[in-house]
Design a protein around this motif. Structure first.
Motif, PDB file in Angstrom:
ATOM      1  N   GLY A 225     -11.628   7.859  -0.003  1.00  0.00           N
ATOM      2  CA  GLY A 225     -11.829   6.640  -0.806  1.00  0.00           C
ATOM      3  C   GLY A 225     -11.143   7.203  -2.185  1.00  0.00           C
ATOM      4  O   GLY A 225     -11.522   6.601  -3.021  1.00  0.00           O
ATOM      5  N   ALA A 226     -10.622   8.156  -2.217  1.00  0.00           N
ATOM      6  CA  ALA A 226      -9.932   8.768  -3.707  1.00  0.00           C
ATOM      7  C   ALA A 226      -8.897   7.944  -3.980  1.00  0.00           C
ATOM      8  O   ALA A 226      -7.623   8.535  -3.678  1.00  0.00           O
ATOM      9  CB  ALA A 226      -9.516  10.140  -3.600  1.00  0.00           C
ATOM     10  N   GLY A 227      -9.186   6.733  -4.655  1.00  0.00           N
ATOM     11  CA  GLY A 227      -8.061   6.064  -5.204  1.00  0.00           C
ATOM     12  C   GLY A 227      -6.777   5.482  -4.097  1.00  0.00           C
ATOM     13  O   GLY A 227      -7.231   5.473  -3.042  1.00  0.00           O
ATOM     14  N   PRO A 228      -5.732   5.161  -4.709  1.00  0.00           N
ATOM     15  CA  PRO A 228      -4.692   4.563  -3.683  1.00  0.00           C
ATOM     16  C   PRO A 228      -4.297   5.765  -2.824  1.00  0.00           C
ATOM     17  O   PRO A 228      -4.201   6.849  -3.125  1.00  0.00           O
ATOM     18  CB  PRO A 228      -3.494   4.365  -4.557  1.00  0.00           C
ATOM     19  CG  PRO A 228      -3.948   4.494  -5.910  1.00  0.00           C
ATOM     20  CD  PRO A 228      -5.211   5.437  -5.871  1.00  0.00           C
ATOM     21  N   SER A 229      -4.086   5.420  -1.412  1.00  0.00           N
ATOM     22  CA  SER A 229      -3.709   6.353  -0.462  1.00  0.00           C
ATOM     23  C   SER A 229      -2.364   7.063  -0.607  1.00  0.00           C
ATOM     24  O   SER A 229      -1.404   6.113  -0.731  1.00  0.00           O
ATOM     25  CB  SER A 229      -4.241   5.759   1.074  1.00  0.00           C
ATOM     26  OG  SER A 229      -3.200   6.592   1.850  1.00  0.00           O
TER      27      SER A 229
END
Ligand SMILES: Cc1cc2nc3c(=O)[nH]c(=O)nc-3n(C[C@H](O)[C@H](O)[C@H](O)COP(=O)(O)OP(=O)(O)OC[C@H]3O[C@@H](n4cnc5c(N)ncnc54)[C@H](O)[C@@H]3O)c2cc1C
Length: 513
Positions: A225-229
């Motif tokens: 879930g770390a920012g945009p993939s």
């Protein structure tokens, strides 16, 4: 040639007049413009300007492209074609293209049906980079069930490499034999046998891509879930940001338990309702596709105006008899008819019991598809595919058929329009429309444009997507430009500028150069 002759005979029967397949031009008879570049000595080991290379990399797999090829029309071939053998050779090739400002077109299996591989008419020179020599499985993590796979591998070679480990990707686009992992990721392909996991997106654990500004590589993670993939920038980038060289893809054990059945419905509407209930019951059949009566007649040999629903379950661990019976109970509650002898069950022994009925006929028609067979015969045949939420179906279907039907009747003789669901989701189906009709020779492109424009406008106006799995390319630009948020275009241009400042990668695909 025998297959083309047989296709010509079938068409002769349909239109009541003799049709002869035109000859395929010999490579030596094709006149190409001279290459507008010189390959440096350091690259000649894998970059070539031969006629054969340039001719075979001019077009993808769309029927109008096949028609042009058949007519010997190769006005815009790439000036050179590269087949790098490793990442060093790829880096050297891309650096050369970037330095010189050559349009650079990544090439996988060449099956694009949306004009994703063509050289723009205004390019000063163009180089196609074919990934066919980067074609191996580099590593398999049997514990996590994933593999590190080079982008140029073809579907059958990938499955053959995984088979001894009893593993499989089970991503089967209809073009599976001729398309590559890199092409699938670049276009967000849709596989069949995939009600739950449809797009290649669902299998991607990480990606590695070379851009003119350097390498772009994501970390292997089961989820994050770390920012945009970062993978979301690569998936669907269609060769506009970089060249995908490898990916880690999620695998599964090979299925041995199967349950398959064909169900007929007196009406298309009832069959579609059954599909919705089955998918919303979260039974997750691997295959859940319904053919409207026209399509069931044409490709599965059914008569009597019946829709045909094909249901297939599979698992490596669990017998599928109960699942298929649960789905059939729902189908029957919507008026579906199934002969119990046509239920095919494999209880893990590799010896299915039952007859399979119309499902086998449809499967053979699906696998045997070859758009090249009818090129140049005076038959125009194509498809358009989309997706729509259930709340708008069946009004969506009615509107699309009405608008496309008007265009078809004006453009083609004896026109046919049919529909099937290639994929279904709990919140909506992915309808796939096929059309065909007789066209005066020489008018194919102009008549196709009339029908295609009507289809694009109808699908987008009625709330659908301009493509569910065939990609945007150059063909679907008009629809995509309307459908996407306007600012996505600005974001994509900014992203492209930062990794491809000279704008060499696949100009004209997704956004304007
Ligand atoms: C008969 C037929 C049936 C088809 N059925 C399906 C189907 O069921 N599902 C489906 O999704 N599609 C289908 N397609 C469309 C096509 O097969 C897919 O888009 C497929 O993913 C393309 O893979 P490819 O390796 O042939 O890529 P190509 O056609 O070579 O390239 C497609 C696009 O991706 C770019 N590209 C290719 N490789 C790379 C790379 N390594 N790095 C960066 N960019 C790259 C190219 O520049 C191009 O824009 C079908 C096509 C045909 C002809």
């Amino acid at each position: 040639m025998a297959e083309r002759r047989a296709a010509a005979q079938r068409l002769s029967a349909r239109i009541g007049e003799a049709v002869e397949p035109p000859p395929v031009p010999a490579i030596d008879d094709i006149a190409l413009p001279r290459p507008r570049l010189e390959v440096p000595d350091s690259l000649t080991g894998w970059v070539s300007t031969t006629t054969a290379e340039r001719v075979t990399h001019t077009y993808g797999g769309h029927s109008l492209e096949l028609l042009k090829a058949l007519r010997g029309d190769f006005d815009y071939p790439p000036d050179a074609v590269a087949h790098p053998n490793d990442e060093d050779e790829l880096e050297a090739t891309l650096a050369w293209c970037d330095r010189k400002g050559y349009a650079t077109i990544p090439y996988g299996g060449g099956t694009s049906v949306v004009w994703g591989l063509n050289v723009p008419a205004d390019a000063q020179a163009a180089v196609t980079i074919d990934l066919d020599n980067l074609n191996t499985v580099l590593e398999v993590d049997e514990v996590s069930r994933a593999a590190r796979i080079r982008a140029g591998i073809l579907g059958p070679d990938l499955e053959a490499a995984l088979k001894p480990l009893d593993l499989t990707l089970r991503h089967f686009p209809q073009s599976f034999p001729w398309s590559t992992v890199g092409g699938w990721v670049a276009t967000r392909s849709g596989g069949h046998y995939a009600t739950n996991h449809t797009h290649i997106d669902d299998f991607v654990e990480s990606t590695r891509m070379l851009t003119p500004k350097g390498w772009f590589e994501s970390r292997r993670l089961p989820g994050s879930g770390a920012g945009p993939s970062p993978d979301r920038l690569v998936l669907g980038s269609e060769g506009t940001l970089g060249i995908i060289t490898e990916c880690w893809l999620r695998l599964q054990k090979r299925p041995v338990f199967r349950g398959t059945a064909g169900v007929t419905f007196g009406t298309w509407k009832n069959g579609c309702e059954a599909v919705r209930e089955i998918v919303q019951a979260k039974l997750w059949p691997a295959n859940l596709r319904i053919l409207d009566p026209a399509e069931a007649e044409f490709s599965a040999g059914l008569s009597g105006g019946h829709a045909l629903l094909i249901i297939g379950f599979e698992s490596s661990e669990i017998a599928q008899d109960a699942n298929i019976q649960a789905a059939l109970a729902i189908a029957r509650s919507h008026g579906g008819v199934v002969d119990d002898r046509d239920i095919l069950v494999d209880d893990g022994a590799g010896k299915p019991t039952g007859r399979g009925g119309a499902v086998g006929a449809w499967r053979n028609a699906f696998i045997g598809v070859n758009a090249g067979l009818t090129a140049g015969l005076g038959l125009l045949a194509d498809t358009f595919e989309t997706a729509i939420t259930w709340d708008r179906w069946p009004d969506f279907d009615a509107e699309v058929r009405e608008r496309v039907g008007v265009a078809l009747r004006g453009a083609l003789g004896g026109a046919r329009l049919s529909c099937r669901f290639t994929h279904v989701y709990p919140d909506g189906p992915a309808p796939y429309y096929s059309f065909s009709g007789i066209v005066p020779r020489g008018a194919e492109e102009e008549r196709w444009r009339v029908v295609k424009d009507a289809a694009t406008e109808a699908v987008v106006a009625a709330g659908g997507t301009v493509t569910h799995h065939h990609a945007v390319g150059r063909m679907h630009r008009a629809g995509w430009d309307v459908q996407r948020p306007a600012l996505l275009g600005d974001l994509w241009r900014a992203a492209k500028r930062s990794v491809d400042p000279n704008g060499i990668l696949n100009p004209g695909v997704l956004i304007d150069p």
